[in-house]
Design an enzyme around this catalytic site. Structure first.
Site, PDB file in Angstrom:
ATOM      1  N   GLY A   1       1.236  11.270  -0.312  1.00  0.00           N
ATOM      2  CA  GLY A   1       0.535  11.320   0.979  1.00  0.00           C
ATOM      3  C   GLY A   1       1.538  11.539   2.111  1.00  0.00           C
ATOM      4  O   GLY A   1       1.320  12.365   3.014  1.00  0.00           O
TER       5      GLY A   1
ATOM      6  N   LYS B   1      -2.056  17.362 -17.557  1.00  0.00           N
ATOM      7  CA  LYS B   1      -1.239  16.400 -16.795  1.00  0.00           C
ATOM      8  C   LYS B   1      -1.489  14.979 -17.319  1.00  0.00           C
ATOM      9  O   LYS B   1      -0.556  14.191 -17.465  1.00  0.00           O
ATOM     10  CB  LYS B   1      -1.620  16.503 -15.299  1.00  0.00           C
ATOM     11  CG  LYS B   1      -0.918  15.535 -14.363  1.00  0.00           C
ATOM     12  CD  LYS B   1       0.519  15.948 -14.105  1.00  0.00           C
ATOM     13  CE  LYS B   1       1.194  15.291 -12.924  1.00  0.00           C
ATOM     14  NZ  LYS B   1       1.441  13.912 -12.948  1.00  0.00           N
TER      15      LYS B   1
ATOM     16  N   ASN C   1      12.985   8.870 -17.699  1.00  0.00           N
ATOM     17  CA  ASN C   1      12.244   9.803 -18.560  1.00  0.00           C
ATOM     18  C   ASN C   1      13.144  10.460 -19.607  1.00  0.00           C
ATOM     19  O   ASN C   1      12.793  10.548 -20.790  1.00  0.00           O
ATOM     20  CB  ASN C   1      11.577  10.896 -17.718  1.00  0.00           C
ATOM     21  CG  ASN C   1      10.532  10.333 -16.778  1.00  0.00           C
ATOM     22  OD1 ASN C   1      10.179   9.164 -16.878  1.00  0.00           O
ATOM     23  ND2 ASN C   1      10.043  11.147 -15.851  1.00  0.00           N
TER      24      ASN C   1
ATOM     25  N   GLU D   1      -1.031   2.509 -12.990  1.00  0.00           N
ATOM     26  CA  GLU D   1      -2.187   3.404 -13.164  1.00  0.00           C
ATOM     27  C   GLU D   1      -2.613   3.511 -14.630  1.00  0.00           C
ATOM     28  O   GLU D   1      -3.311   4.447 -15.002  1.00  0.00           O
ATOM     29  CB  GLU D   1      -1.829   4.797 -12.631  1.00  0.00           C
ATOM     30  CG  GLU D   1      -1.626   4.820 -11.131  1.00  0.00           C
ATOM     31  CD  GLU D   1      -1.243   6.205 -10.615  1.00  0.00           C
ATOM     32  OE1 GLU D   1      -1.934   6.717  -9.735  1.00  0.00           O
ATOM     33  OE2 GLU D   1      -0.250   6.750 -11.111  1.00  0.00           O
TER      34      GLU D   1
ATOM     35  N   ARG E   1      10.188   7.225  -2.407  1.00  0.00           N
ATOM     36  CA  ARG E   1      10.475   6.412  -1.216  1.00  0.00           C
ATOM     37  C   ARG E   1      11.631   5.461  -1.536  1.00  0.00           C
ATOM     38  O   ARG E   1      11.410   4.461  -2.214  1.00  0.00           O
ATOM     39  CB  ARG E   1       9.236   5.598  -0.832  1.00  0.00           C
ATOM     40  CG  ARG E   1       8.150   6.460  -0.209  1.00  0.00           C
ATOM     41  CD  ARG E   1       6.923   5.660   0.114  1.00  0.00           C
ATOM     42  NE  ARG E   1       6.336   5.073  -1.082  1.00  0.00           N
ATOM     43  CZ  ARG E   1       5.468   4.079  -1.078  1.00  0.00           C
ATOM     44  NH1 ARG E   1       5.088   3.547   0.056  1.00  0.00           N
ATOM     45  NH2 ARG E   1       4.968   3.608  -2.203  1.00  0.00           N
TER      46      ARG E   1
ATOM     47  N   GLY F   1      -3.771   6.930   1.912  1.00  0.00           N
ATOM     48  CA  GLY F   1      -2.712   6.591   0.952  1.00  0.00           C
ATOM     49  C   GLY F   1      -1.382   7.103   1.479  1.00  0.00           C
ATOM     50  O   GLY F   1      -1.105   8.299   1.390  1.00  0.00           O
TER      51      GLY F   1
ATOM     52  N   ALA G   1       8.681  13.605  -4.991  1.00  0.00           N
ATOM     53  CA  ALA G   1       8.982  12.847  -3.774  1.00  0.00           C
ATOM     54  C   ALA G   1       9.105  11.382  -4.138  1.00  0.00           C
ATOM     55  O   ALA G   1       8.424  10.907  -5.047  1.00  0.00           O
ATOM     56  CB  ALA G   1       7.875  13.033  -2.741  1.00  0.00           C
TER      57      ALA G   1
ATOM     58  N   ASN H   1       1.309  12.469 -18.830  1.00  0.00           N
ATOM     59  CA  ASN H   1       1.473  11.098 -18.326  1.00  0.00           C
ATOM     60  C   ASN H   1       1.255  10.058 -19.430  1.00  0.00           C
ATOM     61  O   ASN H   1       1.949   9.047 -19.471  1.00  0.00           O
ATOM     62  CB  ASN H   1       0.517  10.823 -17.148  1.00  0.00           C
ATOM     63  CG  ASN H   1       0.944  11.512 -15.874  1.00  0.00           C
ATOM     64  OD1 ASN H   1       0.137  12.091 -15.173  1.00  0.00           O
ATOM     65  ND2 ASN H   1       2.228  11.491 -15.563  1.00  0.00           N
TER      66      ASN H   1
END
Ligand code: KPL
Length: 323
Positions: free
Chosen positions: A23, A202, A220, A285, A143, A18, A141, A206
């Site tokens: 990852g 957690k 958020n 998810e 991207r 991943g 993190a 979520n």
């Protein structure tokens, strides 16, 4: 039962399944610490695109460097996999693992570092002799574009086993060694004696933030300024507390509502991972987060109407978005 003598984790290379934000973060921090990992891309074309790019452009503390991390894809794997850090989206885990299953050693160490619950049990069923661990991180993190990664905020990473394995020598020392071997500076991984509680909390956070950020299409922190969202957060939390009680997972959860609001405040500028998935046309998810919660509730004969409504709504938005 036979005691296995798994070699010391610190001497082994971690394969990372991943190559998303988390990852990539682990791979980049390892590379910068002079440690070798191997990033496993989904297929040959994403591996080729990575190679064409020359690595991952990693930004931390406002400095960017191109890190050429060793990488492969399922078709190009040669080495057996003894240590696997799994950072895929929850719903992609089993398919991604299936593609590399012939290379995974039967007694491999597997660490799931992803949102959602319900996957570790399925992985353990498919790799019965493997040591399957779970981890949770608050490292930030993201991207900004393909093969670029920003380490946006420092956090904490906890690791543990839902059930301590009985077939290995000194499991708690083993866990400590594994945590140490994944602590590539500045990342720090600590053993949790109660990873189930960490993951449950957690999951609850979520469930309260991610679907609502999709439904209200906001960052958020903006949820805190929307009276309707604030009422929904309170109801989601109440329902989770009722289910937690039924499952005897309610120890130390009295501050859950407060904590959800604090996380929304602390990550005010973030688009939740679920909103990012929706905006990029990816599968979300939701099934491993709210879906898992509602399935657990159904098994207890409990209904969670507000969570169920959010689940239905995100499923609808997601289908519309991807069609
Ligand atoms: O974990 C998160 C996510 O986006 O998946 C939160 C805590 C909600 C931060 O965005």
């Amino acid at each position: 039962m036979q005691k296995s003598t798994v070699s010391s984790p610190s001497t082994q290379v971690w394969s990372i399944l991943g190559a998303g934000a988390i990852g990539g973060l682990w791979a980049c921090c390892a590379q910068r610490s002079g440690c070798t990992t191997e990033l496993i891309f989904r297929d040959q074309s994403s591996l080729a695109a990575y190679r064409e790019h020359g690595g991952i452009a990693f930004t931390a503390n406002e400095q960017t460097e191109l890190l050429n991390i060793p990488a492969c894809c399922p078709q190009a794997l040669v080495q057996p996999i003894q240590q696997l850090l799994i950072t895929t989206k929850a719903q992609q885990t089993l398919t991604a693992l299936h593609a590399i299953k012939d290379h995974v050693q039967p007694d491999a160490i597997m660490v799931l570092l992803q949102n959602g619950l319900g996957i570790a049990e399925q992985v353990q069923a498919q790799f019965p002799q493997a040591l399957v661990l779970q981890a949770s991180t608050t490292e930030g993190a993201y991207r900004p574009k393909p093969f670029s990664l920003v380490h946006a905020g420092r956090g904490q990473t906890l690791i543990g086993a839902a059930v301590l394995p009985t077939n290995i020598k000194d499991p708690s020392q083993q866990l400590t060694d594994i945590a140490k071997s994944l602590s590539y500076a500045p990342l720090s991984v600590t053993v949790s004696e109660n990873i189930e509680a960490v993951l449950w909390r957690k999951l609850a956070i979520n469930c309260a933030i991610n679907p609502l950020s999709v439904i209200h299409r906001c960052r958020n922190g903006e949820l805190l300024n929307k009276p309707e969202a604030m009422t929904q957060i309170a109801t989601v939390v109440d329902e989770i507390l009722a289910l937690s009680k039924a499952l005897h997972l309610d120890d130390n959860l009295a501050d859950l509502h407060q904590q959800v609001l604090e996380v929304a405040r602390a990550t005010a500028n973030n688009r939740s991972s679920m909103l990012q998935d929706i905006e990029s046309g990816r599968e979300t998810e939701i099934e491993a987060i709210t879906g898992h919660l509602c399935r657990l509730a159904a098994k207890q004969g409990l209904s969670l109407p507000c969570n169920q409504q959010l689940l239905d709504e995100v499923r609808r938005i997601s289908t519309q978005n991807r069609s």
